[in-house]
Design a protein around this motif. Structure first.
Motif, PDB file in Angstrom:
ATOM      1  N   GLU A   1       0.838  -1.204   0.000  1.00  0.00           N
ATOM      2  CA  GLU A   1       0.000   0.000   0.000  1.00  0.00           C
ATOM      3  C   GLU A   1       0.870   1.250   0.000  1.00  0.00           C
ATOM      4  O   GLU A   1       1.994   1.239   0.513  1.00  0.00           O
ATOM      5  CB  GLU A   1      -0.907   0.037   1.236  1.00  0.00           C
TER       6      GLU A   1
ATOM      7  N   THR B   1      -3.088  -2.961  -9.835  1.00  0.00           N
ATOM      8  CA  THR B   1      -3.192  -1.969  -8.778  1.00  0.00           C
ATOM      9  C   THR B   1      -4.659  -1.710  -8.440  1.00  0.00           C
ATOM     10  O   THR B   1      -5.505  -1.646  -9.335  1.00  0.00           O
ATOM     11  CB  THR B   1      -2.510  -0.654  -9.189  1.00  0.00           C
TER      12      THR B   1
ATOM     13  N   GLY C   1      -1.477  -6.600   2.739  1.00  0.00           N
ATOM     14  CA  GLY C   1      -0.346  -5.697   2.713  1.00  0.00           C
ATOM     15  C   GLY C   1       0.079  -5.333   4.125  1.00  0.00           C
ATOM     16  O   GLY C   1      -0.519  -5.778   5.097  1.00  0.00           O
TER      17      GLY C   1
ATOM     18  N   TYR D   1      -7.140   0.926  -6.055  1.00  0.00           N
ATOM     19  CA  TYR D   1      -7.116   2.261  -5.485  1.00  0.00           C
ATOM     20  C   TYR D   1      -8.273   2.446  -4.499  1.00  0.00           C
ATOM     21  O   TYR D   1      -9.314   1.789  -4.604  1.00  0.00           O
ATOM     22  CB  TYR D   1      -7.231   3.315  -6.580  1.00  0.00           C
TER      23      TYR D   1
ATOM     24  N   THR E   1      -0.945   1.186   5.549  1.00  0.00           N
ATOM     25  CA  THR E   1      -0.482   2.558   5.411  1.00  0.00           C
ATOM     26  C   THR E   1      -1.315   3.438   6.343  1.00  0.00           C
ATOM     27  O   THR E   1      -2.537   3.293   6.418  1.00  0.00           O
ATOM     28  CB  THR E   1      -0.566   3.045   3.946  1.00  0.00           C
TER      29      THR E   1
ATOM     30  N   TRP F   1     -10.353  -3.388   0.863  1.00  0.00           N
ATOM     31  CA  TRP F   1      -9.652  -2.476   1.764  1.00  0.00           C
ATOM     32  C   TRP F   1     -10.265  -2.619   3.154  1.00  0.00           C
ATOM     33  O   TRP F   1     -11.499  -2.666   3.292  1.00  0.00           O
ATOM     34  CB  TRP F   1      -9.782  -1.022   1.306  1.00  0.00           C
TER      35      TRP F   1
ATOM     36  N   TYR G   1      -4.687   1.602   7.084  1.00  0.00           N
ATOM     37  CA  TYR G   1      -5.489   1.023   6.003  1.00  0.00           C
ATOM     38  C   TYR G   1      -4.714  -0.119   5.350  1.00  0.00           C
ATOM     39  O   TYR G   1      -3.540   0.035   5.002  1.00  0.00           O
ATOM     40  CB  TYR G   1      -5.835   2.094   4.977  1.00  0.00           C
ATOM     41  N   TYR G   2      -5.415  -1.246   5.191  1.00  0.00           N
ATOM     42  CA  TYR G   2      -4.812  -2.450   4.634  1.00  0.00           C
ATOM     43  C   TYR G   2      -5.518  -2.859   3.351  1.00  0.00           C
ATOM     44  O   TYR G   2      -6.748  -2.834   3.263  1.00  0.00           O
ATOM     45  CB  TYR G   2      -4.909  -3.610   5.618  1.00  0.00           C
ATOM     46  N   CYS G   3      -4.717  -3.285   2.405  1.00  0.00           N
ATOM     47  CA  CYS G   3      -5.222  -3.881   1.168  1.00  0.00           C
ATOM     48  C   CYS G   3      -5.191  -5.399   1.343  1.00  0.00           C
ATOM     49  O   CYS G   3      -4.284  -5.931   1.998  1.00  0.00           O
ATOM     50  CB  CYS G   3      -4.314  -3.452   0.022  1.00  0.00           C
TER      51      CYS G   3
ATOM     52  N   LEU H   1      -5.357   6.187  -1.821  1.00  0.00           N
ATOM     53  CA  LEU H   1      -4.470   5.079  -1.500  1.00  0.00           C
ATOM     54  C   LEU H   1      -4.319   4.177  -2.725  1.00  0.00           C
ATOM     55  O   LEU H   1      -5.255   4.015  -3.505  1.00  0.00           O
ATOM     56  CB  LEU H   1      -5.024   4.259  -0.337  1.00  0.00           C
ATOM     57  N   SER H   2      -3.145   3.596  -2.843  1.00  0.00           N
ATOM     58  CA  SER H   2      -2.884   2.631  -3.904  1.00  0.00           C
ATOM     59  C   SER H   2      -2.407   1.326  -3.295  1.00  0.00           C
ATOM     60  O   SER H   2      -1.779   1.319  -2.237  1.00  0.00           O
ATOM     61  CB  SER H   2      -1.815   3.157  -4.867  1.00  0.00           C
ATOM     62  N   CYS H   3      -2.678   0.242  -3.982  1.00  0.00           N
ATOM     63  CA  CYS H   3      -2.228  -1.077  -3.555  1.00  0.00           C
ATOM     64  C   CYS H   3      -1.677  -1.791  -4.780  1.00  0.00           C
ATOM     65  O   CYS H   3      -2.437  -2.157  -5.683  1.00  0.00           O
ATOM     66  CB  CYS H   3      -3.373  -1.861  -2.940  1.00  0.00           C
TER      67      CYS H   3
END
Length: 126
Positions: free
Chosen positions: A6, A78, A117, A80, A120, A36, A94-96, A20-22
């Motif tokens: 993340e 990816t 992940g 988002y 973040t 998420w 925050y977790y992916c 946010l990106s993963c």
């Protein structure tokens, strides 16, 4: 194995946006429901949003519906999470997560996601 990383967290004022990106790597597959989750201090990890394989179906927790948008770019592996109108209560790590089951069915149950992940941090100041 699937690795998820993340990025995009940070400090933002209430009312502001954050994306946010993963990024997924390893044995990635577009046939993963992605989700998420978030965890605030002293609280359990909770569901935020999920998206189907092709991105055509999404699900949101009531607390973020209308403010957050989950999307995915399978060509870039990816996922988002666009967060708008942020509130102090959105502060959390925050977790992916990826659900590798061969079913294109969204789930809110964190136990059904098998790859995670590292998280973040998102901090929303009032």
């Amino acid at each position: 194995q699937v690795q998820l990383v993340e990025s995009g967290g940070g400090l933002v004022q209430a009312g502001g946006p954050l994306r946010l990106s993963c990024a997924a790597s390893g044995r990635t597959s577009t046939r993963n429901v992605m989700g998420w989750f978030r965890q605030a201090p002293g609280k359990e990890r909770e569901f935020v949003a999920a998206i189907s394989w092709g991105g055509g179906t999404t699900d949101y927790a009531d607390s973020v519906k209308g403010r957050f948008t989950i999307s995915r770019d399978n060509a870039k592996n990816t996922v988002y999470l666009q967060m708008n109108s942020l509130k102090p209560e959105d502060t959390a790590v925050y977790y992916c997560a990826a659900d590798s089951r061969p079913f294109n069915i969204l789930t809110r149950h964190r136990g059904l996601y098998d790859y995670w992940g590292q998280g973040t941090q998102v901090t929303v100041s009032s």
